[in-house]
Design a protein around this motif. Structure first.
Motif, PDB file in Angstrom:
ATOM      1  N   VAL A 162      38.941  83.076 -15.471  1.00  0.00           N
ATOM      2  CA  VAL A 162      39.621  84.195 -15.056  1.00  0.00           C
ATOM      3  C   VAL A 162      39.316  85.318 -15.688  1.00  0.00           C
ATOM      4  O   VAL A 162      38.783  85.270 -16.816  1.00  0.00           O
ATOM      5  CB  VAL A 162      41.236  84.255 -15.159  1.00  0.00           C
ATOM      6  N   CYS A 212      39.683  84.786 -10.196  1.00  0.00           N
ATOM      7  CA  CYS A 212      39.717  83.513 -10.521  1.00  0.00           C
ATOM      8  C   CYS A 212      38.408  82.935  -9.843  1.00  0.00           C
ATOM      9  O   CYS A 212      38.465  82.723  -8.804  1.00  0.00           O
ATOM     10  CB  CYS A 212      40.957  82.784  -9.933  1.00  0.00           C
ATOM     11  N   VAL A 250      44.125  77.911 -13.747  1.00  0.00           N
ATOM     12  CA  VAL A 250      42.747  77.880 -13.407  1.00  0.00           C
ATOM     13  C   VAL A 250      41.991  77.085 -14.223  1.00  0.00           C
ATOM     14  O   VAL A 250      40.846  76.596 -13.796  1.00  0.00           O
ATOM     15  CB  VAL A 250      42.541  79.548 -13.366  1.00  0.00           C
TER      16      VAL A 250
END
Ligand SMILES: Nc1ncnc2c1ncn2[C@@H]1O[C@H](COP(=O)(O)OP(=O)(O)O)[C@@H](O)[C@H]1O
Ligand SMILES: [Mg+2]
Length: 223
Positions: free
Chosen positions: A204, A218, A197
Motif C-alpha cells: 500500500v 493498493c 493487502v
C-alpha cells in the motif's frame, strides 16, 4: 530469537495502547453517568453522548479483534479472486447516506471484469475502511473515486488531506492526525487495510498533501 523478542515487545505495546485508548471513552462515560444523576440534568442529551462513547469502544474492540484474527491466521485473506466492481457498488450503496450527510460524492471507475486476489470479505473491509475515511476526513464538497484495474485498487479523494510527513505514519496502529483526534475513530483502520493487502502479497502507498486530498493505492502481485 531477535524476532521473537521484537514480536513480544510489539504485543506488550499493543496491549498498553488498547488499554489507553479504552480509558478515554470509559472516563467520559463515567462522567456522563455522574452528571446524569444530578438534579435538572438533560438526560436525553447525556444519554446520546453516552451512547457515542459506547459506540467508540465497540468500534475499537471490533477492530482489535479483527486484527488479532488476521494475525493468528484464523481469518484467511487471500483465497481465490474477487470481482471488484460489485464490491465497490455495494460499499457505495451502503455508505450513500453518510456520504450525503458529509457532502462527499462517491464515483466508481472500474471495468466489470477486474478481479483482485482477496477473499470477498477482505476486499469489503479494505474498501469500507477507505471510503469511511474519506467520508469522515475529506470535508464537504469533496469527491471520492474508487478505481480498479488489473492488480490495482485506488481510493482517492480531493479533500483536506494530511501533511506530507504524516503520509508514511498513517498505516501505523493508533496513528491519527491532530485534526482527526476530535472525531470518532480508532486509528486502526489503515493498519487493518495494510495488514490485509500485505497478507495477500501486495503493498500500500499513501500520497497527497494539505488541500490535495489523500490517495491510497493498493498493488497486488500478478496472478
Ligand atoms: N481520506 C482522508 N483524508 C484525510 N485524512 C485521512 C484520510 N484517511 C485517513 N486520514 C487520517 O489518517 C488517520 C488514520 O486513519 P485510520 O487508520 O483509518 O484511523 P481512524 O479513521 O480510526 O482515525 C485518520 O485519523 C486521519 O487523520
Ligand atoms: Mg478509519
Amino acid at each position: 530469537m531477535e524476532d521473537a523478542r521484537a514480536y513480544q515487545e510489539l504485543r506488550v505495546g499493543f496491549t498498553a495502547a488498547v488499554s489507553h485508548e479504552l480509558r478515554t471513552p470509559l472516563a467520559r462515560l463515567l462522567a456522563l453517568l455522574e452528571t446524569a444523576a444530578l438534579p435538572g440534568a438533560d438526560r436525553d442529551e447525556l444519554l446520546a453522548q453516552a451512547r457515542e462513547q459506547v459506540e467508540q469502544m465497540t468500534e475499537l474492540v471490533n477492530d482489535v479483534l479483527f486484527l488479532s484474527e488476521l494475525e493468528s491466521g484464523r481469518e484467511v485473506v487471500a483465497l481465490g479472486g474477487t470481482e471488484v466492481l460489485p464490491v465497490l457498488q455495494e460499499v457505495q450503496a451502503r455508505l450513500a447516506d453518510s456520504a450525503e450527510r458529509a457532502d462527499v460524492e462517491i464515483l466508481i471507475d472500474a471495468a466489470p471484469d477486474v478481479e483482485l486476489p482477496l477473499r470477498r470479505r477482505m476486499l469489503q473491509t479494505v474498501v469500507e475502511n477507505l471510503v469511511q475515511n474519506s467520508i469522515r476526513y475529506a470535508g464537504p464538497g469533496s469527491t471520492l473515486t474508487l478505481a480498479a484495474r488489473a492488480g490495482v485498487l485506488e481510493v482517492s479523494d480531493d479533500g483536506r488531506g494530511v501533511e506530507e510527513e504524516e503520509l508514511p505514519r498513517l498505516f501505523e496502529r493508533f496513528y491519527r492526525s491532530d485534526q482527526a483526534r476530535a472525531s470518532r475513530g480508532t486509528g486502526l483502520g489503515l493498519a487493518i487495510v495494510k495488514h490485509v493487502v500485505v497478507s495477500a502479497g501486495g503493498e500500500v502507498e499513501a500520497t497527497g498533501g494539505p488541500g490535495r486530498g489523500l490517495q491510497i493505492v493498493c498493488r497486488f502481485p500478478a496472478p
